[in-house]
Design an enzyme around this catalytic site. Structure first.
Site, PDB file in Angstrom:
ATOM      1  N   ARG A  36      -5.391  -4.975   9.177  1.00  0.00           N
ATOM      2  CA  ARG A  36      -4.916  -6.353   9.348  1.00  0.00           C
ATOM      3  C   ARG A  36      -5.395  -6.960  10.665  1.00  0.00           C
ATOM      4  NH1 ARG A  36       0.913  -6.188   9.591  1.00  0.00           N
ATOM      5  NH2 ARG A  36       0.507  -4.084  10.317  1.00  0.00           N
TER       6      ARG A  36
ATOM      7  N   ASN B 223       0.890  -6.096   5.025  1.00  0.00           N
ATOM      8  CA  ASN B 223       1.052  -4.829   4.320  1.00  0.00           C
ATOM      9  C   ASN B 223       2.053  -5.020   3.190  1.00  0.00           C
ATOM     10  OD1 ASN B 223      -0.678  -3.383   5.976  1.00  0.00           O
ATOM     11  ND2 ASN B 223       0.941  -2.556   7.256  1.00  0.00           N
TER      12      ASN B 223
END
Length: 88
Positions: A18, A36
């Site tokens: 990320r 997530n």
């Protein structure tokens, strides 16, 4: 402007995916977010001009060095005027 929602499968949590995604999106001028999911995937929303979004989608298929992307699901959505890029 286009908007895409992607679900990235593989070893994509706990490897800086990320964070790297955010850096790449900011470099390309693509807005959206990455998060997530409980099932071990990463969900990513991209919004911007077609060229940069397409380039970002190609990057998501590789990810950062320690990621192992096995599959990416892509859906089209209507642009919503996203600003910036966040991670959750």
């Amino acid at each position: 402007m286009i908007r895409r929602r992607l679900i990235v499968h593989g070893q994509v949590q706990g490897v800086g995916y990320r964070y790297s995604c955010q850096l790449q999106a900011e470099r390309l001028g693509v807005c959206g977010w990455a998060a997530n999911r409980d099932d071990g995937t990463v969900e990513v929303v991209l919004e911007g001009e077609q060229g940069p979004v397409t380039e970002m989608m190609a990057w998501l298929g590789r990810g950062p060095r320690h990621a192992d992307v096995t599959r990416v699901e892509v859906g089209e959505e209507t642009p919503e005027g996203a600003v910036g890029f966040d991670t959750y």
